[in-house]
Design an enzyme around this catalytic site. Sequence first.
Site, PDB file in Angstrom:
ATOM      1  N   ASN A 198      22.723  40.204  22.958  1.00 28.97           N
ATOM      2  CA  ASN A 198      22.016  40.569  21.778  1.00 28.97           C
ATOM      3  C   ASN A 198      20.446  40.042  21.885  1.00 28.97           C
ATOM      4  O   ASN A 198      20.300  39.237  22.731  1.00 28.97           O
ATOM      5  CB  ASN A 198      22.572  39.635  20.620  1.00 28.97           C
ATOM      6  N   ASP A 217      23.766  33.357  16.993  1.00 28.47           N
ATOM      7  CA  ASP A 217      22.481  33.122  17.838  1.00 28.47           C
ATOM      8  C   ASP A 217      22.533  31.865  18.689  1.00 28.47           C
ATOM      9  O   ASP A 217      21.398  31.433  18.874  1.00 28.47           O
ATOM     10  CB  ASP A 217      21.410  32.983  16.727  1.00 28.47           C
ATOM     11  N   HIS A 255      17.359  38.723  19.804  1.00 29.02           N
ATOM     12  CA  HIS A 255      16.980  37.984  18.466  1.00 29.02           C
ATOM     13  C   HIS A 255      15.458  37.943  18.674  1.00 29.02           C
ATOM     14  O   HIS A 255      14.767  37.215  19.643  1.00 29.02           O
ATOM     15  CB  HIS A 255      17.736  36.757  18.405  1.00 29.02           C
ATOM     16  N   SER A 281      14.171  36.748  22.446  1.00 26.87           N
ATOM     17  CA  SER A 281      15.319  36.320  23.449  1.00 26.87           C
ATOM     18  C   SER A 281      16.488  37.175  23.515  1.00 26.87           C
ATOM     19  O   SER A 281      16.756  37.674  22.486  1.00 26.87           O
ATOM     20  CB  SER A 281      15.963  34.906  22.822  1.00 26.87           C
TER      21      SER A 281
HETATM   22  C1  GRF Z   1      14.948  43.578  16.365  1.00 24.77           C
HETATM   23  O1  GRF Z   1      13.764  42.684  15.719  1.00 24.77           O
HETATM   24  C2  GRF Z   1      15.961  42.633  16.951  1.00 24.77           C
HETATM   25  O2  GRF Z   1      15.291  41.479  17.510  1.00 24.77           O
HETATM   26  C3  GRF Z   1      16.668  42.283  15.677  1.00 24.77           C
HETATM   27  O3  GRF Z   1      16.767  43.145  14.745  1.00 24.77           O
HETATM   28  C4  GRF Z   1      15.562  44.105  15.011  1.00 24.77           C
HETATM   29  C5  GRF Z   1      16.055  45.436  15.413  1.00 24.77           C
HETATM   30  O4  GRF Z   1      15.040  46.569  15.605  1.00 24.77           O
HETATM   31  N1  GRF Z   1      17.981  41.821  16.169  1.00 24.77           N
HETATM   32  P1  GRF Z   1      15.441  47.966  16.099  1.00 24.77           P
HETATM   33  O5  GRF Z   1      16.514  48.508  15.333  1.00 24.77           O
HETATM   34  O6  GRF Z   1      15.696  47.940  17.489  1.00 24.77           O
HETATM   35  O7  GRF Z   1      14.399  48.743  15.790  1.00 24.77           O
END
Ligand code: GRF
Length: 198
Positions: free
Chosen positions: A105, A143, A107, A134
């Site tokens: 994932n 997370d 984050h 991260s």
């Molecule tokens: C990103 O900021 C990611 O870190 C978080 O959700 C957002 C997703 O953005 N988990 P996108 O859909 O990839 O534009």
Amino acid sequence: MKKVGVLVCCRGSNLGALIAAQQSAAPYEIALVLSNIEGAGGLARAEAAGIATQTIPHKGKSRESFDAELDAALRAANVDLVCLAGFMRILSDGFARAWEGKLINIHPSLLPAYKGTRVHERVIEAGEAQSGASVHFVVPELDAGPVIAQASVPVHPGDTPEALAARVLEIEHTLYPAALRLLAEGRVRLENGLAVFG
Ligand code: GRF
């Protein structure tokens, strides 16, 4: 060449970065993009790149039965690795365990700081001088999985959550393909709850 499944909810800009990296020679191939939201921006990005997509609505289903459908779709596509890219649903412990070491994932914080939601608001409220993003292995606890790669950005005086989010998002787009490359090449693995490199 590892086959990758990407789970998206909405915009899908990180998916876009993973697709762009794949198109300029990466050790992975995105085989399937899944979303629980019909019409998610990420699905359109995948379709434009000729990648198979599937929508699996979650409404009216238990977490376990929804996750079982996700699992079945990923296995039917012979997926080796799964990337969550803005997938805003908590996955069941069973799903996380079934894909342990193969599920990652991204984050938008320097984990383990600022898990969960409203990250940028909280970072600014706390007066942090830096934030970042991260990529981590997914474990049942939210997370909390071992970090594979991180990158930082400064927090500027007077920053709004939107301005900080945009700055963080920009580095996410380099960080996520780099971390997926490490995993796809077997240069990082999850061992006894730790990210082991080399
Ligand atoms: C990103 O900021 C990611 O870190 C978080 O959700 C957002 C997703 O953005 N988990 P996108 O859909 O990839 O534009």
